[in-house]
Design an enzyme around this catalytic site. Structure first.
Site, short mmCIF file in Angstrom:
data_model
loop_
_atom_site.label_atom_id
_atom_site.label_comp_id
_atom_site.label_asym_id
_atom_site.label_seq_id
_atom_site.Cartn_x
_atom_site.Cartn_y
_atom_site.Cartn_z
N CYS A 2 0.81 -1.20 0.00
CA CYS A 2 0.00 0.00 0.00
C CYS A 2 0.85 1.26 0.00
CB CYS A 2 -0.94 0.07 1.20
SG CYS A 2 -1.86 -1.45 1.45
N ARG A 27 2.60 0.50 -5.54
CA ARG A 27 2.56 -0.26 -4.29
C ARG A 27 1.26 -1.03 -4.11
NH1 ARG A 27 6.67 2.30 -1.00
NH2 ARG A 27 5.89 1.29 0.86
N TRP A 76 -2.94 -2.60 -1.59
CA TRP A 76 -2.75 -3.98 -2.04
C TRP A 76 -3.27 -4.84 -0.90
CZ3 TRP A 76 -0.08 -8.38 -0.40
CH2 TRP A 76 0.01 -9.41 -1.35
N ASN A 102 0.05 1.25 5.86
CA ASN A 102 0.87 0.37 5.03
C ASN A 102 1.61 -0.57 5.97
OD1 ASN A 102 4.11 0.87 3.49
ND2 ASN A 102 2.71 -0.81 3.22
N GLY A 103 1.42 -1.86 5.78
CA GLY A 103 2.09 -2.83 6.65
C GLY A 103 1.12 -3.93 7.06
N GLU A 486 11.92 -17.79 -15.10
CA GLU A 486 11.51 -16.41 -15.38
C GLU A 486 10.40 -16.39 -16.45
OE1 GLU A 486 11.81 -13.69 -14.01
OE2 GLU A 486 11.64 -12.10 -15.49
N LYS A 490 6.73 -14.79 -16.01
CA LYS A 490 6.19 -13.74 -16.90
C LYS A 490 4.81 -14.14 -17.43
CE LYS A 490 8.65 -11.65 -15.73
NZ LYS A 490 9.26 -10.58 -15.02
N GLU A 493 2.10 -14.10 -14.57
CA GLU A 493 1.67 -12.80 -14.04
C GLU A 493 0.98 -11.95 -15.10
OE1 GLU A 493 4.73 -10.10 -12.53
OE2 GLU A 493 6.19 -11.07 -13.80
N HIS A 509 11.20 -36.90 -13.48
CA HIS A 509 11.02 -37.26 -12.07
C HIS A 509 9.65 -36.84 -11.55
CE1 HIS A 509 15.12 -38.60 -11.93
NE2 HIS A 509 15.52 -37.45 -12.44
N LYS A 608 3.99 -3.47 -7.73
CA LYS A 608 5.38 -3.36 -8.19
C LYS A 608 6.36 -3.51 -7.04
CE LYS A 608 8.40 -2.31 -11.44
NZ LYS A 608 8.64 -3.42 -12.36
#
Ligand code: F6R
Length: 613
Positions: A2, A27, A76, A102-103, A486, A490, A493, A509, A608
């Site tokens: 946030c 945020r 968030w 925020n937290g 990666e 990508k 998300e 396996h 972000k």
């Protein structure tokens, strides 16, 4: 997570809060809201969804004039769904106090329980409401706002940056900080509050960073600072760093596409700064390691999250390959749950684009407690990681990355790790031919990245055939295993399609069981030590009827004869291949997500900067 913003002064507060919130949207963007003094009233206006929703609401209901004090929040969601009701600011039951937070309040259930027993009714599912109800309850006992805040914070466990506003104190904002960042913007007859300094740099020239366990009382003329014991403290304001970055899509449809296209430039910039010629040694004046320390390093531990972790995995290969120093890479969030087996001879490398990722910061702090030495790699000179890593800090200079999904900052982190590996090798006197050749090839990378990026439209055509597939598997080995991870990240998300990255050898396996004609397998099969084995593992996947996509170098007939689709890249040596293999993966995720109508620059549920553990 946030973002918090606050303003008190002579200007209309609403546009200022909205501008601040836009800067803090990275945020979180689940909901947003503001609380403002309007005459004798304290009003809260908030809405689920992006800030544009709040703007619409404010356009309908407010003219913006005559309101000079307020706080704002972009969320968030941690506790409670992203609904209007759970959006901040939160009121106490009497609607006299409003709080933005925020937290995370770890003991919120216990505190909530004790307040419910006192007859207090809760209106949301958030941990934040506990704070405002607690402050209100303490205020009823003490009659003093400052004392109420001090009493309340003693009872709260967790991390918090708070903005608090009281109906009966028009023209005042209180800020509180424990662990989560909070910055005061110092103006002339106006003052500001925000989660970070870039959100303030457009308004003020000077800032004060609130420290852990500090409270600020802001009015338009005064900034009073206290610690949690109520003792007044003095702090000097410092100049705020003005960002040169401008938010501009430069004609691209999305920031993501623009940022992918900037990758050659980012690498070139770093190389020009630190390795202008392969004939010269890597120049990292930002590091102060003695040869003795580098000689005697017993362990290098890289700590990072998400994409930065993947860059770290590539870095492990490079550092081990050319320095022969053992490197381990750990997810910062996992390191927090392990014994930190580090010594004074250990080097810890913290990597974080934002420099604010809570897990990375906590992990780095834990590592520092052991006496280990820290090297920080971040894109943000003005960040918590940069602060912690003052002695050894490399700024990755990727420029502002607006898209939530990291692309150019990943390539910048990798570049820095290659440069660092070369720096260590050269400091240790390993100036042999291998090092010279690597430097020579590294100087060619920007050109090769550029050539790869120009193939974007071709990749688009090739990958859209697979856009209806519900599941993807990415495989690679050695230095390209992190690229498989990666690539899967990508795709997940950006497109919300389920995807997994595997070390190619691990497929048999277990994961091979998921393969069928609906699960494309994307193999990174580039010339080098891993080539034959990845090829073999791909053949095994093909035998399970999976559609086969390869990332391979131009002219690889063997790959072309076996795979359904080949995403070609220019020829490159294996140790540098991640710079190119990642690019078709970024395009694959981008074009599929765009085709599916996803929110490219702000995918659902993400932020972000992840500022909660
Ligand atoms: C993925 C992504 C995230 C971040 C992660 C760490 O595209 O952006 O996985 O890499 O949240 O962020 P930083 O590097 O800011 O610590």
């Amino acid at each position: 997570m946030c973002g918090i913003v606050g303003y008190v002064g002579n200007k209309d507060v609403i546009p200022i809060l909205l501008e601040g919130l836009h800067s803090l949207e990275y945020r979180g963007y689940d909901s947003s809201g503001i609380a403002i003094h309007e005459g004798k009233n304290l009003s809260v206006i908030k809405s689920a969804g992006k800030i544009s929703k709040l703007e619409e609401l404010l356009l309908k209901s407010r003219n913006g004039n005559g309101k000079y004090c307020g706080i704002g929040h972009t969320r968030w969601a941690t506790h409670g769904e992203p609904t209007d009701n759970n959006a901040h600011p939160h009121f106490d039951s009497d609607e006299k106090i409003a709080v933005v937070h925020n937290g995370i309040i770890r003991n919120y259930l216990e505190v909530k329980d004790s307040l419910i027993k006192k007859g207090i009714k809760f209106a949301s599912d958030t941990d934040t409401e506990v704070i405002v109800q607690l402050v209100s309850s303490c205020f009823k006992e003490t009659g003093s706002i400052l004392s109420a805040i001090r009493q309340a914070v003693v009872m709260l466990e967790g991390s918090y940056a708070l903005g608090i506003i009281f109906k009966d104190e028009p023209g005042k904002i209180y800020g509180v900080r424990k662990e989560s960042p909070l910055v005061i913007g110092v103006g002339e007859t106006e003052n500001y509050l925000a989660s970070d300094s870039p959100a303030l740099s457009q308004f003020v020239d000077r800032i004060i960073r609130l420290g852990d366990g500090e409270i600020v009382e802001l009015s338009k003329e005064k900034i009073e600072l206290y610690n949690f014991d109520g003792k007044k403290i003095n702090k000097q304001a410092q100049p705020v760093e003005k960002s040169k970055d401008i938010m501009d899509k430069k004609g691209y449809k999305h920031y993501l596409a623009k940022e992918i296209s900037e990758q050659a430039e980012v690498v070139l910039h770093l190389l020009n700064d630190y390795l202008p010629s392969p004939k010269k040694s890597v120049k990292l004046d930002c590091l102060n390691f003695s040869k003795d320390f580098l000689d005697n390093i017993d362990r290098i531990l890289i700590l990072a999250c998400g994409t930065a972790y993947h860059a770290g995995l590539v870095g492990k290969h490079v550092i081990e390959n050319i320095t022969a120093k053992p490197v381990e890479v750990q997810l910062a969030s996992e390191f927090l749950n392990t014994k930190a087996l580090l010594t004074k001879k250990s080097l810890v490398i913290g990597i974080s684009q934002s420099g604010e990722t809570a897990d990375t910061i906590a992990a780095v702090k834990k590592a520092l407690d052991t006496g280990a030495t820290l090297l920080g790699i971040t894109n943000r000179p003005d960040s918590a990681l940069a602060d912690l890593a003052k002695d050894h800090l490399i700024i990755s200079h990727a420029g502002l990355e607006v898209s939530v999904c990291a692309t150019k900052t990943f390539i910048a982190q990798m570049t820095v790790l290659y440069l660092f590996a070369l720096y260590v090798a050269e400091s240790l006197g390993k100036e042999d031919k291998k090092i010279f050749l690597l430097k020579q090839e590294l100087r060619m990378v920007p050109q090769l990245i550029d050539q790869t990026i120009t193939r974007g439209e071709r990749y688009q055509e090739q990958v859209l055939k697979y856009a209806d597939k519900p599941d993807f598997v990415f495989i690679g080995r050695g230095i390209n295993y992190p690229i498989a991870l990666e690539a899967a990240l990508k795709l997940k998300e950006l497109s919300y399609i389920h995807a997994s990255g595997y070390a190619a050898g691990e497929m048999k396996h277990g994961p091979i069981a998921v393969l069928d004609p609906d699960v494309p397998v994307v193999s990174i099969v580039v010339p080098g030590d891993a080539y034959d084995r990845v090829f073999q593992n791909s053949i095994e996947a093909k035998a399970r009827q999976a559609p086969m996509i390869a990332v391979a170098v131009d002219g690889d007939k063997k790959v072309e004869s076996v795979f359904n689709t080949v995403l070609h890249i220019p020829p490159i040596i294996e140790i540098l291949s991640p710079f190119l293999t990642v690019i078709p993966m970024q395009f694959l995720a981008y074009y599929i997500a765009e085709h599916l109508g996803c929110d490219i620059d702000q995918p659902r549920n993400l932020a972000k900067s992840v500022t909660v553990e």
